[in-house]
Design an enzyme around this catalytic site. Sequence first.
Site, PDB file in Angstrom:
ATOM      1  N   ASP A 251      71.071  40.340  17.008  1.00 18.26           N
ATOM      2  CA  ASP A 251      70.672  41.258  15.947  1.00 18.26           C
ATOM      3  C   ASP A 251      71.177  40.701  14.616  1.00 18.26           C
ATOM      4  O   ASP A 251      72.388  40.588  14.410  1.00 18.26           O
ATOM      5  CB  ASP A 251      71.311  42.636  16.243  1.00 18.26           C
ATOM      6  CG  ASP A 251      70.928  43.669  15.211  1.00 18.26           C
ATOM      7  OD1 ASP A 251      70.357  43.291  14.154  1.00 18.26           O
ATOM      8  OD2 ASP A 251      71.200  44.856  15.452  1.00 18.26           O
ATOM      9  N   MET A 252      70.250  40.363  13.749  1.00 20.72           N
ATOM     10  CA  MET A 252      70.628  39.726  12.480  1.00 20.72           C
ATOM     11  C   MET A 252      71.469  40.639  11.591  1.00 20.72           C
ATOM     12  O   MET A 252      72.132  40.168  10.675  1.00 20.72           O
ATOM     13  CB  MET A 252      69.380  39.264  11.727  1.00 20.72           C
ATOM     14  CG  MET A 252      68.446  40.365  11.325  1.00 20.72           C
ATOM     15  SD  MET A 252      66.884  39.688  10.747  1.00 20.72           S
ATOM     16  CE  MET A 252      65.871  41.152  10.717  1.00 20.72           C
ATOM     17  N   HIS A 269      60.151  40.854   4.475  1.00 22.10           N
ATOM     18  CA  HIS A 269      59.124  41.800   3.998  1.00 22.10           C
ATOM     19  C   HIS A 269      58.959  42.978   4.968  1.00 22.10           C
ATOM     20  O   HIS A 269      58.330  43.971   4.623  1.00 22.10           O
ATOM     21  CB  HIS A 269      57.788  41.097   3.696  1.00 22.10           C
ATOM     22  CG  HIS A 269      56.869  40.902   4.860  1.00 22.10           C
ATOM     23  ND1 HIS A 269      55.496  40.881   4.731  1.00 22.10           N
ATOM     24  CD2 HIS A 269      57.115  40.711   6.180  1.00 22.10           C
ATOM     25  CE1 HIS A 269      54.943  40.696   5.910  1.00 22.10           C
ATOM     26  NE2 HIS A 269      55.893  40.579   6.808  1.00 22.10           N
TER      27      HIS A 269
HETATM   28  C1  SAM Z   1      57.255  39.913  10.971  1.00 26.25           C
HETATM   29  S1  SAM Z   1      58.007  39.095  12.292  1.00 26.25           S
HETATM   30  C2  SAM Z   1      58.102  37.412  11.728  1.00 26.25           C
HETATM   31  C3  SAM Z   1      58.267  36.429  12.850  1.00 26.25           C
HETATM   32  C4  SAM Z   1      58.390  34.965  12.437  1.00 26.25           C
HETATM   33  N1  SAM Z   1      59.424  34.746  11.455  1.00 26.25           N
HETATM   34  C5  SAM Z   1      57.065  34.434  11.950  1.00 26.25           C
HETATM   35  O1  SAM Z   1      56.802  34.431  10.765  1.00 26.25           O
HETATM   36  O2  SAM Z   1      56.259  34.030  12.793  1.00 26.25           O
HETATM   37  C6  SAM Z   1      59.680  39.638  12.147  1.00 26.25           C
HETATM   38  C7  SAM Z   1      60.548  39.119  13.263  1.00 26.25           C
HETATM   39  O3  SAM Z   1      61.864  39.654  13.090  1.00 26.25           O
HETATM   40  C8  SAM Z   1      62.371  39.996  14.352  1.00 26.25           C
HETATM   41  N2  SAM Z   1      63.435  40.989  14.178  1.00 26.25           N
HETATM   42  C9  SAM Z   1      63.289  42.294  13.828  1.00 26.25           C
HETATM   43  N3  SAM Z   1      64.476  42.881  13.758  1.00 26.25           N
HETATM   44  C10 SAM Z   1      65.408  41.959  14.102  1.00 26.25           C
HETATM   45  C11 SAM Z   1      66.817  41.975  14.223  1.00 26.25           C
HETATM   46  N4  SAM Z   1      67.516  43.098  13.978  1.00 26.25           N
HETATM   47  N5  SAM Z   1      67.461  40.834  14.568  1.00 26.25           N
HETATM   48  C12 SAM Z   1      66.761  39.702  14.827  1.00 26.25           C
HETATM   49  N6  SAM Z   1      65.402  39.622  14.723  1.00 26.25           N
HETATM   50  C13 SAM Z   1      64.751  40.736  14.363  1.00 26.25           C
HETATM   51  C14 SAM Z   1      61.165  40.535  15.077  1.00 26.25           C
HETATM   52  O4  SAM Z   1      61.334  40.589  16.480  1.00 26.25           O
HETATM   53  C15 SAM Z   1      60.097  39.552  14.633  1.00 26.25           C
HETATM   54  O5  SAM Z   1      60.022  38.438  15.482  1.00 26.25           O
END
Ligand code: SAM
Length: 363
Positions: A251-252, A269
């Site tokens: 979890d980032m 975004h």
């Molecule tokens: C809009 S997608 C973009 C995916 C990738 N960066 C791309 O452009 O192909 C956002 C990504 O953030 C991840 N994400 C959402 N919340 C997160 C969290 N708390 N920790 C890590 N990753 C997370 C989602 O699972 C998803 O893969």
Amino acid sequence: MDLPEGSESFQAQSHLYKHMLNYISSMSLKCAVELGIPDIIHNHGRPIALSDLVTALEIHPSKTSFVYRLMSLLVHSGFFAATLPLHTKQKQGDHSKGDEEAEAAYDLTPHSRLLLKDKVPCLSPHILTLCPAFLTAWQFLGNWLKGDKGTNPFEIAHGMTLWEYADQNPAFNNLFNEAMASDSGMLNLVIRDCKPVFQGLGSLVDVGGGTGKVAKIISEAFPQLKCTVLDLPHVVANLHDTEKVKFIGGDMFHSIPPADALLLKLTLHAYSDEECLKILKKCREAIPSEGGKVIIIDIVINKEKEEHQVTEAKLFFDMLMMVVVTGRERSERDWEKLFLEAGFRSYKILPLFGLRSLIEVYP
Ligand SMILES: C[S@@+](CC[C@H](N)C(=O)[O-])C[C@H]1O[C@@H](n2cnc3c(N)ncnc32)[C@H](O)[C@@H]1O
């Protein structure tokens, strides 16, 4: 000459109806993608006659005129080109005009070439934005705005956030990750122009990096770079580390592995300013103060300088981020405010990617 009475209202009516019916353009495109029409035309090797298209689609000939009407709209929208079939061209001059349906034939355009399944990039999976889970959320927009429940209409519609929904619905999770990866394939077209951005870096973590498409593209273009993808556990659960790309489920908001550079493509975004600040502060902690950087690939709205159509697409994404997650699209000023508040000192924007820009942010 004066315009006839009421003409302004009739123009307004056309404008309103066009926008009320805009979903027909989207849904017709979705249908073409689901039927595999771009690939059928591509595999045909030359413009395909309507009758051959109907045969290849395995659609009953009695439905030919329905396919013709679908294709007419898609041609009008620029997704396909109407052309005369070869046999008609050879006979040109001796055939009688008028039977447009019987003579119809179709070719690809630059737009539909981006939908071919075996090509990179292929944007077909991005039709996800028209899936029932997303479309249902839009029915709740007004109620959500007026009420005080839920962080977004998706949560009102489904009783959980998009990320929880993806965790609980493996089929949706796959579709979502495929859609993101398909978008990332576009990076192949520009990555070599980005040499100065990645030169000199030894390690990079792609934060919210999905199934690792971007990390793979970058590690192939810049073999010196050790890439790690951090994403939610359900996204990376079945992915195997390779020599070039490692996967971490986490979890980032809690922890980001240290690296020379962090990449966030279309991750910020999807989050509100408050959430982005938390993420950016974690990013700041994870990179060296000297020589480290955060690389953001995301939308920068620039209404004054960009074409109307580009701004419109960006505003569509802005609404999408409001309806399905907690995010938003940002102008340069919005981004700058976030960077400075998160403790970064400077940034540089390269408007390289059509709708997206690459922003380097320095501690
Ligand atoms: C809009 S997608 C973009 C995916 C990738 N960066 C791309 O452009 O192909 C956002 C990504 O953030 C991840 N994400 C959402 N919340 C997160 C969290 N708390 N920790 C890590 N990753 C997370 C989602 O699972 C998803 O893969």
